[in-house]
Scaffold this active site. Sequence first.
Site, PDB file in Angstrom:
ATOM      1  N   HIS A  15       0.858  -1.187   0.000  1.00 38.57           N
ATOM      2  CA  HIS A  15       0.000   0.000   0.000  1.00 38.57           C
ATOM      3  C   HIS A  15       0.896   1.239   0.000  1.00 38.57           C
ATOM      4  CE1 HIS A  15       0.467   1.104   4.260  1.00 38.57           C
ATOM      5  NE2 HIS A  15       0.689  -0.190   4.412  1.00 38.57           N
ATOM      6  N   VAL A  16       0.291   2.386   0.194  1.00 39.62           N
ATOM      7  CA  VAL A  16       1.010   3.641  -0.017  1.00 39.62           C
ATOM      8  C   VAL A  16       2.382   3.728   0.626  1.00 39.62           C
ATOM      9  CG1 VAL A  16       0.683   6.083  -0.064  1.00 39.62           C
ATOM     10  CG2 VAL A  16      -1.255   4.586   0.394  1.00 39.62           C
TER      11      VAL A  16
END
Lengths: 87, 571
Positions: A15-16
């Site tokens: 994820h980010v």
Amino acid sequence: MLKKSFVIENKQGLHVRPAGVLVKAIKDFDSSIKINHNDKIIEAKSLLGIMGACIKCGDTIEFQVDGSDENEAMKAIEEVIESGLGE
Amino acid sequence: MLTAIGTGILNVVSMGKVFRLEEAELKLTKNSTLTTDEEIKRYHNANKEFKVLSAQMIEEIKKKSGEHEASIIEGHILLAEDIEIVNTVEEALKNSSISAEWAVAEVFDNFANMFSSMDDELMSQRASDLKDIKTRLIYILQGKKMESIKDLKEQCIVVSRDLTPSQTSGINKDIILGIATEVGGKTSHTAILSQAMEIPAILGVSNLMSSVKNGDFIIMDGKTGEIIINPSDDIIEKYKKISEEQKDAKRLLEIYKDKETITKDGVKLHLFGNIGTPNHVPSLLKNGAEGVGLFRTEFLYMDRPNFPTEEEQFQVYKEVAEALEGKPVIIRTLDIGGDKDLPYFDFPDEDNPFLGYRAIRICLDKTEIFKVQLRALLRASAYGNIRIMLPMIVSLIEIRKSKELIEEVKKELSKENIAFNKDIEVGIMVETPAAAVSTDILGKECDFFSLGTNDLIQYTTAVDRGNDKISHLYTEYNPGVMRLIANTVNNAKKNNIFVGMCGEVAQNKYMIPFLIGLGLDEFSVSPTAILPTRKLISELSYKELKEKVQEILNLETSDEVFNYLKNLISE
């Protein structure tokens, strides 16, 4: 061209935050860096590309590095993934 | 009077007049009168300007709300420069004679839609990041300044459909009494900001914007997530009272933030905090900790495919040591095993893992693993006041073996000309009955004790507290446990060494008077317990409590101990 596969161990996948750590570590290399994820080729220097690929914990991804500084780039990839991508 | 419900972020009441922050309306012209190259140049210049403005924003945020908030804007820079985005915008400009604004809007909207369709809170968060970047880029292209709530002069509650990190950067908590938005949840930017800056927020309130006008008066109850719009005077009075009580309690604690930890009769004690990762350090310092009494190092080893390297560990220990600016940082060496497993280390199957291969037992068996940590700790000791704490000690032999390894590592480092603290203190966690009973012996060969009460209670009462049938037997008030604690403190005094406590008992308000009476030097508690503990200590007298210690130790059952201690505090 160098190729090497890794298994993603980050609990929530790429994820980010981990994707950001990865991109930061490799974006300044001249070599082209791609990721093969389930036979889809992703631009590894792109945060968006990686996040959009929805790479999950346990997935195998193959890095394909091609260019003048490919050895250094692959080393950086190994290091940053082994360090857990900031998590 | 209307009520709306969302997710409250801080458990406090706040109230005030509504200021509606309307969403930026973008007026875009599609067709360009410039050449393609000129539009591409405008786009690149805007990106450059975006980076400069973002860097300024990061500086401002770091000053006001900390690193995490800043990392969001750092992510924005990365996204704005993302080659997929840059390439797609350039292509759009090359393919038709459109303005840079139009191309930016189109490309960012496409990516944002892709993310928001992913049905995952983290991903839809990214969609709002992209929209934020888009708006800012277009404003830059049009030479306009963004409306920001940091320029507000009158106290108000900001109500908006959404708040973007760029809109909230640099806000002033004296002016912004609260934030309410239609979107967002516990993990959104606004939630993080609310926590970091202690601005009350209620997020995810549906139809909020159609329910309030500018100038409406609203009450926000963070505990229930309720927003009461234009309440009656009675309701306002009721909530004002709650709010005052909350503020009083907080003010009381703030008085103790920068104070020394000192008893009513002037005995100076040390109040430290427990941490699990470096991320806990800011909240520790914010609450006025005088040091770290327990830094659990397990996080370094968990959720990863292999052992952490010396360099990785060194960086983390150094970061914490430096952040504490010379205040003590007691770092516990690897405490793995028992219920804490590692995916890349083969633990034997055991019938009783808590009585098995764990902590110092593994470290002294696999010295190659232990030495990596010791090297990292010693190297980091050159950057602050690091002390080494050994867990699960049952005899002097383990202390001696560990110290031999420490000496070996010191020699290696000296040979390599690497700096470290030659006099680094080495102490033990007193968490087994064997250690607690023989603290007179152990105290001769270590520099400090720290009572780890969770395990000490478990091992002394022979109770697994997860077992409902017997968990009532797990209690610090057991006279056996009380005597082991007393024995440990007494033997520390006889050996003239520092003695602290880092288990949950150290923040139990009924136990604190007993511990003070005993003469415990240091209390290490969770960050949020620091101020209440300091306040309590300041109200107690060492001399008076000292007189009661023997009486307490003579009590015969857990209930007698508990009732006695309870009366002591309510006197």
